[in-house]
Write a protein that holds these residues in place. Structure first.
Motif, PDB file in Angstrom:
ATOM      1  N   HIS A  22       0.829  -1.205   0.000  1.00 34.27           N
ATOM      2  CA  HIS A  22       0.000   0.000   0.000  1.00 34.27           C
ATOM      3  C   HIS A  22       0.867   1.262   0.000  1.00 34.27           C
ATOM      4  O   HIS A  22       0.497   2.287  -0.605  1.00 34.27           O
ATOM      5  CB  HIS A  22      -0.916  -0.003   1.224  1.00 34.27           C
ATOM      6  N   ILE A  25       2.003   1.767  -3.590  1.00 39.71           N
ATOM      7  CA  ILE A  25       0.908   2.142  -4.496  1.00 39.71           C
ATOM      8  C   ILE A  25       0.446   3.568  -4.236  1.00 39.71           C
ATOM      9  O   ILE A  25       0.058   4.306  -5.145  1.00 39.71           O
ATOM     10  CB  ILE A  25      -0.257   1.144  -4.335  1.00 39.71           C
ATOM     11  N   SER A  26       0.472   4.007  -2.963  1.00 35.44           N
ATOM     12  CA  SER A  26      -0.050   5.338  -2.605  1.00 35.44           C
ATOM     13  C   SER A  26       0.881   6.471  -2.989  1.00 35.44           C
ATOM     14  O   SER A  26       0.550   7.640  -2.766  1.00 35.44           O
ATOM     15  CB  SER A  26      -0.324   5.397  -1.104  1.00 35.44           C
TER      16      SER A  26
END
Length: 204
Positions: A22, A25-26
Motif C-alpha cells: 500500500h 501504491i499510494s
C-alpha cells in the motif's frame, strides 16, 4: 538445501507485506527506472544544439492529429451474371466404384512409365508366349526403355493358376509354363594319388 532456505526465509520476505505494498501504491509519482548511459558524442551534440531535441515540426504534428483510421470489411458484390450462370450441384449421389487395384489409375501416362494394369498385362503376355510378345514389341507398344523392361521381366512374374478339368479328380501340379532348370547333385570326385604315397601316409 535451496528449498529449506526458501522455506526459512519466506516469513522474512512476507513480513508486513500488505502495508509495504500500500505504501508503494499510494505514492503520487512512482520512481522511474534508471536510464541507459548516453553516448558521449550524442551528449556533446545535445550540449551544442539544445533546441534540436525540443523542436517539433508543427505541420507533421498537425497531420498526425488529423489522421483517423477506420476499418470496415467490404461487402461481397454478387453480380447478376455470376448468379445466373451458377453451376448446379451434381445429381449423381452414388458411391464411386472401387478401382480394380484399390486406387485410381492415371489416364495420361508419360513416356517411359507404365501403370500397374499395363505392367501385369505385358508381363503375363511375355510369360505365356515370349516369341510372339517379344521385348522389342512390348517396348514399341508401351513406350518403355529396353533396359527397364528387361529388368522387369527378369525379376517379376505373374501368379499361375492350375484348374483341373474334372473337379472330382485329384489335381496334380502341372508345373510352370516356362520350363525351369533342374539342379543335379553329384558326388565330388575323390583325389587319387600313387600307391606308394598312400602307403607312406598310412604309416605316418
Amino acid at each position: 538445501m535451496g528449498k529449506v532456505l526458501s522455506v526459512v526465509l519466506r516469513p522474512l520476505r512476507e513480513y508486513n507485506l500488505e502495508n509495504r505494498a500500500h505504501k508503494v501504491i499510494s505514492k503520487d509519482k512512482p520512481t522511474l527506472a534508471p536510464k541507459h548511459k548516453i553516448d558521449p558524442q550524442y551528449q556533446q551534440f545535445l550540449d551544442e544544439y539544445p533546441k534540436v531535441d525540443q523542436s517539433k515540426n508543427e505541420t507533421l504534428n498537425k497531420f498526425l492529429q488529423d489522421v483517423y483510421v477506420t476499418s470496415q470489411d467490404p461487402m461481397p458484390q454478387v453480380s447478376s451474371e455470376s448468379s445466373s450462370t451458377k453451376r448446379s450441384l451434381p445429381l449423381n449421389r452414388e458411391i464411386p466404384v472401387e478401382s480394380e487395384f484399390g486406387f485410381r489409375e492415371p489416364t495420361n501416362v508419360p513416356y517411359g512409365r507404365a501403370t500397374l494394369k499395363s505392367a501385369l498385362k505385358f508381363i503375363s503376355a511375355y510369360q505365356t508366349n515370349p516369341e510372339e510378345n517379344s521385348i522389342k514389341k512390348i517396348v514399341n507398344d508401351y513406350k518403355l526403355k529396353e533396359e527397364t523392361l528387361v529388368n522387369i521381366l527378369k525379376y517379376y512374374r505373374v501368379f499361375e493358376i492350375y484348374i483341373p478339368s474334372d473337379p472330382a479328380s485329384k489335381s496334380s501340379f502341372a508345373g510352370p509354363l516356362i520350363p525351369r532348370k533342374k539342379l543335379v547333385t553329384r558326388k565330388p570326385k575323390q583325389l587319387t594319388g600313387d600307391k606308394s604315397e598312400n602307403e607312406n601316409n598310412k604309416l605316418v
